[in-house]
Design a protein around this motif. Structure first.
Motif, short mmCIF file in Angstrom:
data_model
loop_
_atom_site.label_atom_id
_atom_site.label_comp_id
_atom_site.label_asym_id
_atom_site.label_seq_id
_atom_site.Cartn_x
_atom_site.Cartn_y
_atom_site.Cartn_z
N ARG A 36 4.41 -27.44 -16.73
CA ARG A 36 4.56 -27.29 -18.18
C ARG A 36 3.68 -26.16 -18.71
NH1 ARG A 36 4.85 -33.06 -17.89
NH2 ARG A 36 2.61 -33.25 -18.34
N ILE A 37 2.44 -26.07 -18.17
CA ILE A 37 1.53 -25.01 -18.61
C ILE A 37 2.09 -23.64 -18.22
CG2 ILE A 37 -0.77 -24.01 -18.26
CD1 ILE A 37 -1.81 -26.89 -17.86
N ILE A 38 2.53 -23.51 -16.98
CA ILE A 38 3.07 -22.24 -16.50
C ILE A 38 4.26 -21.81 -17.36
CG2 ILE A 38 4.20 -21.07 -14.56
CD1 ILE A 38 1.16 -21.64 -14.23
N ASN A 39 5.15 -22.76 -17.65
CA ASN A 39 6.32 -22.44 -18.47
C ASN A 39 5.92 -22.08 -19.90
OD1 ASN A 39 8.07 -22.90 -16.34
ND2 ASN A 39 8.43 -25.03 -16.88
N ASP A 40 4.89 -22.75 -20.40
CA ASP A 40 4.43 -22.50 -21.77
C ASP A 40 3.82 -21.10 -21.90
OD1 ASP A 40 4.04 -23.29 -24.44
OD2 ASP A 40 1.94 -23.78 -24.03
N PHE A 41 3.22 -20.60 -20.81
CA PHE A 41 2.62 -19.27 -20.84
C PHE A 41 3.62 -18.17 -20.47
CE2 PHE A 41 -1.39 -21.43 -21.18
CZ PHE A 41 -2.29 -20.50 -21.70
N GLY A 42 4.85 -18.55 -20.20
CA GLY A 42 5.91 -17.57 -19.96
C GLY A 42 5.64 -16.71 -18.75
N ASP A 43 5.62 -15.39 -18.96
CA ASP A 43 5.48 -14.43 -17.85
C ASP A 43 4.01 -14.12 -17.53
OD1 ASP A 43 8.22 -14.22 -17.51
OD2 ASP A 43 8.38 -12.62 -19.02
N TYR A 44 3.11 -14.92 -18.03
CA TYR A 44 1.68 -14.63 -17.80
C TYR A 44 1.39 -14.62 -16.30
CZ TYR A 44 -3.32 -14.53 -18.84
OH TYR A 44 -4.61 -14.15 -18.94
N GLN A 45 0.62 -13.62 -15.87
CA GLN A 45 0.31 -13.46 -14.44
C GLN A 45 -0.99 -14.18 -14.09
OE1 GLN A 45 2.13 -11.94 -11.86
NE2 GLN A 45 0.54 -12.95 -10.65
N TRP A 46 -0.87 -15.24 -13.32
CA TRP A 46 -2.04 -15.96 -12.81
C TRP A 46 -2.32 -15.49 -11.38
CZ3 TRP A 46 -4.38 -18.79 -16.47
CH2 TRP A 46 -3.62 -19.28 -17.53
N ASP A 47 -3.55 -15.08 -11.12
CA ASP A 47 -3.91 -14.67 -9.76
C ASP A 47 -4.15 -15.87 -8.85
OD1 ASP A 47 -3.73 -12.05 -10.54
OD2 ASP A 47 -5.89 -11.80 -10.87
N TYR A 48 -4.70 -16.94 -9.44
CA TYR A 48 -4.91 -18.16 -8.66
C TYR A 48 -4.78 -19.38 -9.55
CZ TYR A 48 -9.70 -18.40 -10.59
OH TYR A 48 -10.79 -18.48 -11.44
N ILE A 49 -4.34 -20.46 -8.96
CA ILE A 49 -4.29 -21.75 -9.63
C ILE A 49 -4.97 -22.76 -8.71
CG2 ILE A 49 -2.82 -23.59 -10.54
CD1 ILE A 49 -0.72 -21.48 -11.18
N SER A 50 -5.99 -23.41 -9.23
CA SER A 50 -6.73 -24.39 -8.44
C SER A 50 -6.33 -25.80 -8.84
CB SER A 50 -8.23 -24.20 -8.64
OG SER A 50 -8.94 -25.27 -8.04
N LEU A 51 -5.98 -26.59 -7.86
CA LEU A 51 -5.64 -28.00 -8.10
C LEU A 51 -6.85 -28.90 -7.86
CD1 LEU A 51 -3.00 -29.64 -8.86
CD2 LEU A 51 -2.76 -27.19 -8.60
N GLY A 52 -8.05 -28.32 -7.72
CA GLY A 52 -9.25 -29.13 -7.58
C GLY A 52 -9.26 -29.96 -6.31
N GLY A 53 -9.96 -31.09 -6.39
CA GLY A 53 -10.07 -31.98 -5.25
C GLY A 53 -9.43 -33.32 -5.54
N GLY A 54 -10.04 -34.39 -4.98
CA GLY A 54 -9.51 -35.73 -5.18
C GLY A 54 -8.67 -36.23 -4.03
N TYR A 55 -8.54 -35.43 -2.98
CA TYR A 55 -7.74 -35.84 -1.83
C TYR A 55 -8.51 -36.83 -0.95
CZ TYR A 55 -5.52 -31.44 -3.20
OH TYR A 55 -4.95 -30.43 -3.92
N ILE A 56 -7.80 -37.79 -0.41
CA ILE A 56 -8.39 -38.74 0.53
C ILE A 56 -8.23 -38.17 1.94
CG2 ILE A 56 -8.04 -40.99 1.65
CD1 ILE A 56 -7.52 -42.20 -1.00
N GLY A 57 -9.25 -38.34 2.75
CA GLY A 57 -9.17 -37.93 4.14
C GLY A 57 -8.68 -39.07 5.02
N LYS A 58 -9.03 -39.00 6.27
CA LYS A 58 -8.59 -40.02 7.23
C LYS A 58 -9.49 -41.25 7.13
CE LYS A 58 -7.30 -36.27 10.28
NZ LYS A 58 -7.70 -35.52 11.48
N ILE A 59 -8.89 -42.40 6.97
CA ILE A 59 -9.64 -43.65 6.92
C ILE A 59 -8.96 -44.70 7.78
CG2 ILE A 59 -10.70 -43.27 4.66
CD1 ILE A 59 -8.53 -44.89 3.39
N LYS A 60 -9.75 -45.61 8.27
CA LYS A 60 -9.20 -46.65 9.15
C LYS A 60 -8.36 -47.64 8.35
CE LYS A 60 -12.73 -46.26 12.71
NZ LYS A 60 -13.69 -46.96 13.58
N SER A 61 -7.43 -48.27 9.06
CA SER A 61 -6.44 -49.13 8.40
C SER A 61 -7.07 -50.26 7.60
CB SER A 61 -5.47 -49.70 9.44
OG SER A 61 -6.16 -50.42 10.45
N GLU A 62 -8.14 -50.87 8.14
CA GLU A 62 -8.79 -51.97 7.42
C GLU A 62 -9.42 -51.47 6.13
OE1 GLU A 62 -8.83 -55.35 7.91
OE2 GLU A 62 -7.24 -54.77 9.30
N PHE A 63 -10.03 -50.29 6.18
CA PHE A 63 -10.64 -49.72 4.99
C PHE A 63 -9.57 -49.31 3.99
CE2 PHE A 63 -13.57 -46.15 3.30
CZ PHE A 63 -14.12 -47.01 2.35
#
Length: 407
Positions: A202-229
């Motif tokens: 939505r942001i990209i579309n709202d800014f139209g043809d604006y040229q972004w050199d980078y877009i960061s999606l930050g963190g928050g990803y889960i890594g490998k964890i055991k099944s019980e955890f």
């Protein structure tokens, strides 16, 4: 390395009753697996490792030497990144509180600064005015609503128009150009990433043809964890492949046909480092109070992530030759004088004085958040090479704790 009581006991004779074990090979494998999964969908993906999650210099060096970037939020992390040889252009400076002198330092070196609030635009304006012979690029952090209960306090609000206002205000400065868009939310579910991709679109579309050199999606990803955890989470923890399909696959679709598609920046911390560290502790004593058994452990919840109290991490018990007993619902307690310093609740199994209890998945926000509270910091030992066990960080001495006090 497969741990045994004998190995732990020998290490304890050198490093004390409590210490961390680090596996740098596992850390590097996590990095390569994650970046590989995302690049399969969007080749122009780069990882900027979150220093605040665990800034052990050896880990940061591994990221740098394997083509990764540095994501920092303070001057001490900037100092570290530069000290270990990270190119300034590979440093991304985030966070709500940036001191002007360090913002200027990184900008003059050619680093990336992501603006979080309007007060920072005033700082940027002053830096630009002092350096009219130079052109600078900066990023802006967006504040998006993906249906979360609590309002995020970070970034420029998209809904109110503050994001556009900030971009326009910055771009009106002659030698400043907004080239980056930063987005981060503290949610780890796959659906939360799908929702933030919708918000980015939505942001990209709202800014139209604006040229972004980078877009960061930050963190928050889960890594490998055991099944019980994994069962302790309110959702099924996604794999790197699932995250990649949602995020990098979304980027491929969003920027299809663009002549110069932007870099996708990921800023993982826990996803890379959480499972690469273990906390080694020793059972000091076991006592019974009102039919409740408590084991006094040489470590503390403060040696793990103190913001996640009440979470039972995966553990292993390594029994010595001492007398052990079967327990039901035993509580493992820390060395501090804080009443609720519990490392593990409702333990059922054998345990004895002198046994070692190994707490797994403690690489995230443990080393960086542990103050010298009651006891100093503990050693960190790299065991990734069984033929060359390496001390990565010495245990803290009383001299080190008190050396900066004026008496």
């Amino acid at each position: 390395m497969d741990l045994t009581y004998e190995i732990l006991n020998n290490l304890s004779k050198i490093y004390g009753d409590t210490f961390y074990l680090l596996d740098t090979k596992m850390f590097l494998n996590n990095y390569k697996e994650m970046i590989g999964a995302f690049r399969n969908y969007y080749n122009n993906t780069h990882i900027a490792y979150s220093y605040k999650t665990n800034y052990i210099p050896k880990l940061c060096k591994l990221i740098n030497s394997n083509g990764g970037y540095a994501e920092i939020v303070s001057e001490i992390e900037l100092w570290l990144a530069l000290r270990i040889g990270v190119k300034p252009s590979d440093i991304y400076y985030n966070g709500p509180y940036k001191k002007e002198q360090y913002t200027e330092k990184l900008m003059l070196l050619g680093g990336q600064v992501n603006i979080d609030s309007f007060y920072e635009i005033e700082i940027i304006s002053r830096i630009a005015a002092k350096n009219l012979d130079k052109n600078f690029t900066v990023g802006v952090r967006c504040n998006i609503d993906i249906g979360q209960e609590r309002i995020s306090r970070f970034g420029f609000d998209v809904a109110s128009g503050d994001l556009k206002k900030a971009v326009n205000k910055l771009n009106r400065i002659d030698n400043i150009k907004v080239s980056g868009l930063h987005c981060h939310l503290p949610f780890r579910s796959l659906d939360s990433f799908r929702q933030r991709m919708k918000a980015i679109k939505r942001i990209i579309n709202d800014f139209g043809d604006y040229q972004w050199d980078y877009i960061s999606l930050g963190g928050g990803y889960i890594g490998k964890i055991k099944s019980e955890f994994a069962k302790t989470f309110p959702f099924v923890p996604p794999s790197f492949e699932e995250y990649a399909k949602a995020v990098a696959g979304g980027f491929t679709e969003l920027f299809k046909g663009k002549m110069v598609p932007p870099k996708l920046i990921l800023e993982p911390g826990s996803a890379l480092v959480a499972d690469t560290m273990q906390l080694i502790t020793k059972v000091i004593d076991i006592k019974c109070i009102k039919n409740q058994y408590f084991a006094i452990i040489s470590g503390s919840n403060y040696n793990m992530n103190p913001s996640t109290k009440g979470m039972n991490r995966p553990i292993q018990v390594f029994a010595g030759r001492n007398i052990t007993k079967e327990y039901n619902n035993l509580v493992m307690t820390g060395y501090t004088c804080i009443e609720d310093d519990y490392l593990y609740k409702d333990y059922t199994g054998c345990l004895g004085k002198g046994d070692y209890v190994v707490f797994q998945n403690v690489g995230s926000y443990s080393v960086v958040m542990k103050p010298p509270f009651i006891l100093p910091d503990i050693p960190i030992v790299d065991i990734s090479d069984i033929n060359h066990i390496e001390l990565v960080k010495k245990g803290q001495t009383p001299d080190a704790v008190f050396k900066d006090y004026l008496v």
